[in-house]
Design a protein around this motif. Structure first.
Motif, PDB file in Angstrom:
ATOM      1  N   ALA A 150      -9.976  -2.026   2.233  1.00  0.00           N
ATOM      2  CA  ALA A 150      -9.149  -1.695   1.069  1.00  0.00           C
ATOM      3  C   ALA A 150      -8.635  -0.266   1.133  1.00  0.00           C
ATOM      4  O   ALA A 150      -7.547   0.046   0.636  1.00  0.00           O
ATOM      5  CB  ALA A 150      -9.952  -1.918  -0.207  1.00  0.00           C
ATOM      6  N   GLY A 151      -9.409   0.620   1.751  1.00  0.00           N
ATOM      7  CA  GLY A 151      -8.988   2.012   1.850  1.00  0.00           C
ATOM      8  C   GLY A 151      -7.702   2.191   2.632  1.00  0.00           C
ATOM      9  O   GLY A 151      -6.935   3.122   2.380  1.00  0.00           O
ATOM     10  N   VAL A 152      -7.453   1.295   3.598  1.00  0.00           N
ATOM     11  CA  VAL A 152      -6.219   1.370   4.386  1.00  0.00           C
ATOM     12  C   VAL A 152      -5.006   1.193   3.478  1.00  0.00           C
ATOM     13  O   VAL A 152      -4.050   1.980   3.517  1.00  0.00           O
ATOM     14  CB  VAL A 152      -6.214   0.304   5.506  1.00  0.00           C
ATOM     15  N   LEU A 153      -5.028   0.150   2.647  1.00  0.00           N
ATOM     16  CA  LEU A 153      -3.882  -0.113   1.773  1.00  0.00           C
ATOM     17  C   LEU A 153      -3.703   0.999   0.739  1.00  0.00           C
ATOM     18  O   LEU A 153      -2.563   1.304   0.349  1.00  0.00           O
ATOM     19  CB  LEU A 153      -4.046  -1.465   1.088  1.00  0.00           C
ATOM     20  N   LYS A 154      -4.800   1.602   0.316  1.00  0.00           N
ATOM     21  CA  LYS A 154      -4.684   2.722  -0.623  1.00  0.00           C
ATOM     22  C   LYS A 154      -3.926   3.872   0.025  1.00  0.00           C
ATOM     23  O   LYS A 154      -3.043   4.485  -0.596  1.00  0.00           O
ATOM     24  CB  LYS A 154      -6.072   3.173  -1.068  1.00  0.00           C
ATOM     25  N   ARG A 155      -4.252   4.160   1.282  1.00  0.00           N
ATOM     26  CA  ARG A 155      -3.575   5.253   1.981  1.00  0.00           C
ATOM     27  C   ARG A 155      -2.133   4.880   2.332  1.00  0.00           C
ATOM     28  O   ARG A 155      -1.237   5.733   2.296  1.00  0.00           O
ATOM     29  CB  ARG A 155      -4.359   5.637   3.239  1.00  0.00           C
ATOM     30  N   VAL A 156      -1.894   3.602   2.663  1.00  0.00           N
ATOM     31  CA  VAL A 156      -0.521   3.156   2.919  1.00  0.00           C
ATOM     32  C   VAL A 156       0.312   3.262   1.655  1.00  0.00           C
ATOM     33  O   VAL A 156       1.497   3.625   1.695  1.00  0.00           O
ATOM     34  CB  VAL A 156      -0.515   1.716   3.462  1.00  0.00           C
ATOM     35  N   ASN A 157      -0.298   2.962   0.503  1.00  0.00           N
ATOM     36  CA  ASN A 157       0.412   3.076  -0.773  1.00  0.00           C
ATOM     37  C   ASN A 157       0.885   4.506  -1.011  1.00  0.00           C
ATOM     38  O   ASN A 157       2.013   4.739  -1.464  1.00  0.00           O
ATOM     39  CB  ASN A 157      -0.500   2.622  -1.915  1.00  0.00           C
ATOM     40  N   GLU A 158       0.043   5.478  -0.667  1.00  0.00           N
ATOM     41  CA  GLU A 158       0.443   6.880  -0.798  1.00  0.00           C
ATOM     42  C   GLU A 158       1.605   7.198   0.139  1.00  0.00           C
ATOM     43  O   GLU A 158       2.514   7.966  -0.216  1.00  0.00           O
ATOM     44  CB  GLU A 158      -0.755   7.794  -0.505  1.00  0.00           C
ATOM     45  N   LEU A 159       1.574   6.618   1.332  1.00  0.00           N
ATOM     46  CA  LEU A 159       2.680   6.804   2.276  1.00  0.00           C
ATOM     47  C   LEU A 159       3.982   6.260   1.687  1.00  0.00           C
ATOM     48  O   LEU A 159       5.039   6.904   1.786  1.00  0.00           O
ATOM     49  CB  LEU A 159       2.360   6.095   3.593  1.00  0.00           C
ATOM     50  N   TYR A 160       3.920   5.079   1.075  1.00  0.00           N
ATOM     51  CA  TYR A 160       5.116   4.477   0.476  1.00  0.00           C
ATOM     52  C   TYR A 160       5.643   5.321  -0.682  1.00  0.00           C
ATOM     53  O   TYR A 160       6.864   5.452  -0.859  1.00  0.00           O
ATOM     54  CB  TYR A 160       4.822   3.047   0.018  1.00  0.00           C
ATOM     55  N   LYS A 161       4.764   5.901  -1.475  1.00  0.00           N
ATOM     56  CA  LYS A 161       5.200   6.773  -2.563  1.00  0.00           C
ATOM     57  C   LYS A 161       5.954   7.975  -2.022  1.00  0.00           C
ATOM     58  O   LYS A 161       6.924   8.448  -2.621  1.00  0.00           O
ATOM     59  CB  LYS A 161       3.983   7.259  -3.359  1.00  0.00           C
ATOM     60  N   ARG A 162       5.508   8.452  -0.877  1.00  0.00           N
ATOM     61  CA  ARG A 162       6.085   9.659  -0.279  1.00  0.00           C
ATOM     62  C   ARG A 162       7.378   9.392   0.478  1.00  0.00           C
ATOM     63  O   ARG A 162       8.319  10.193   0.418  1.00  0.00           O
ATOM     64  CB  ARG A 162       5.039  10.279   0.658  1.00  0.00           C
TER      65      ARG A 162
END
Length: 407
Positions: A74-86
């Protein structure tokens, strides 16, 4: 043409090598050359990403399966979500419906970030008693994907069967794998190429992962039968590695064909090209081939292909024009023998093979088709987020309003 910011996503990317890995690299390179901003999102790995003409983002999950080149959590998608926000991507393109990362990010993209997602099917489901379970999981996991690409008619049929009614009005577009025809090209002199790398006679080559599904284990027995007919006038070259390697080595000893079968293991791309340019016939014994990128590389080098008429490979090999296809191993053997004994036929089919690739599988044409699908998907995609995400956002808004009122 307006520039797009594109995320290409898959568990399978360099440093692992294979058809999907090189497909993503070639697609990313060509999209970048057309002025688009391309980012590859993949698992962690030791590779000189700074040398690539596009940006690469690597993520490591809590659970890693090295044999499958997959890292999840789940931590991977959390970090990918931050990438998408950026980064504010315009479209997400996942590769393989069997890639956990591709499916997770495709759902995050369309269901949370409001970015349309496309997923390419590169593989066939195959036969397993667990297929009903796999299909249920896949239908659930693909529910937010905006549209699909299939690399062959066989893959499209497979995807429609998997998705069933859950496909709805979402499109499945057929775009074959592309190939760099400037890299994979015939040699100026095949005999010189053979001599340079130490080969002689009629050269029969196979490049593949050494797995049971690829059926490379049948080659030693085929080689024994060819040896009985032609002595040592035919050389078999097997390029690749995998869990079946030790079994294949044992079969080579058992059939006493070590003198005519060369098992070379994994080779760099440039070295594979050298061997294909010294090859007279490409042999593909698999029956579960979604497309056949390795066979396409051979065709592009002007090498006729002998293959079983199953899956997507029969869509790129035209019987009696660019190669010979069969319905079983007996026919495979007969076709191989026919080409070994007929140099004129080999040369004619080799010329046809090269023309076929130039006309139907060149990246310059296919990348424009992919861009058309991106734009169509962006225009038609359902922009409704996940219900739970809408509820989450509503609760956050209410909390913020209460906090503001208290101030």
């Amino acid at each position: 043409m307006e520039s797009l910011k594109i995320a290409l996503v898959s568990d399978w990317f360099f440093p692992s090598v294979g058809g999907i890995e090189y497909h993503i690299h070639d697609l990313a390179t060509r999209l970048t050359s057309l002025g688009h901003d391309v980012h590859v999102i993949t698992r962690f790995g030791d590779y000189p990403d700074e040398n690539l003409p596009y940006e690469v983002h690597r993520f490591k999950g809590r659970i890693t399966m090295e044999s499958s080149h997959v890292s999840i959590g789940a931590g991977v998608l959390k970090r990918v979500n931050e990438l998408y926000k950026r980064e504010h991507f315009d479209v997400t393109h996942g590769h393989s419906i069997y890639s956990p990362l591709a499916l997770g990010v495709a759902n995050l993209s369309a269901g949370i970030r409001g970015v349309p997602s496309v997923v390419t099917g590169h593989s066939l489901l195959g036969d397993s008693i667990l297929n009903p379970v796999y299909i249920t999981i896949l239908r659930f996991s693909l529910r937010k994907v905006s549209s699909f690409i299939a690399v062959s008619d066989a893959v499209e049929k497979d995807m429609r069967s998997i998705l069933g009614k859950s496909l709805g009005n979402r499109g499945i577009y057929l775009i074959p794998n592309g190939i760099d025809t400037e890299f994979w090209k015939p040699p100026e002199d095949k005999e010189e190429r053979k001599e340079a790398i130490g080969l002689r006679g009629v050269v029969v080559t196979t490049t593949s992962r050494l797995t049971k599904r690829k059926r490379i284990h049948v080659i030693p027995e085929i080689a024994r039968r060819i040896k009985e007919e032609h002595g040592d006038g035919v050389t078999f070259v097997i390029i690749g590695d995998g869990p079946e390697r030790s079994n294949i080595e044992q079969l080579i000893k058992e059939y006493d064909v070590g003198d005519i079968v060369k098992l070379l293991g994994r080779q760099p791309r440039e070295r594979v090209r050298e061997y294909l340019q010294a090859t007279d016939i490409y042999l593909s014994p698999t029956i579960y081939e979604a497309f056949g990128i390795a066979a396409l590389e051979a065709l592009s080098c002007g090498v006729p292909v002998v293959a079983n008429n199953h899956g997507g490979i029969s869509e790129i090999v035209k019987h009696e024009s660019t190669g010979l296809v069969s319905h079983n191993d007996q026919g495979l053997m007969q076709n191989l023998m026919a080409l070994i004994t007929n140099e004129e036929m080999r040369e004619k089919m080799g010329r046809n093979a090269r023309k076929s690739v130039e006309n139907h599988f060149n990246w310059e044409t296919l990348v424009l088709q992919v861009l058309d699908i991106y734009r169509t998907t962006m225009e038609q995609a359902d922009d409704k987020p996940f219900t739970l995400y809408k509820l989450h956002q509503k609760i956050k808004k209410e909390i913020a309003n209460v906090s503001l009122f208290n101030l």
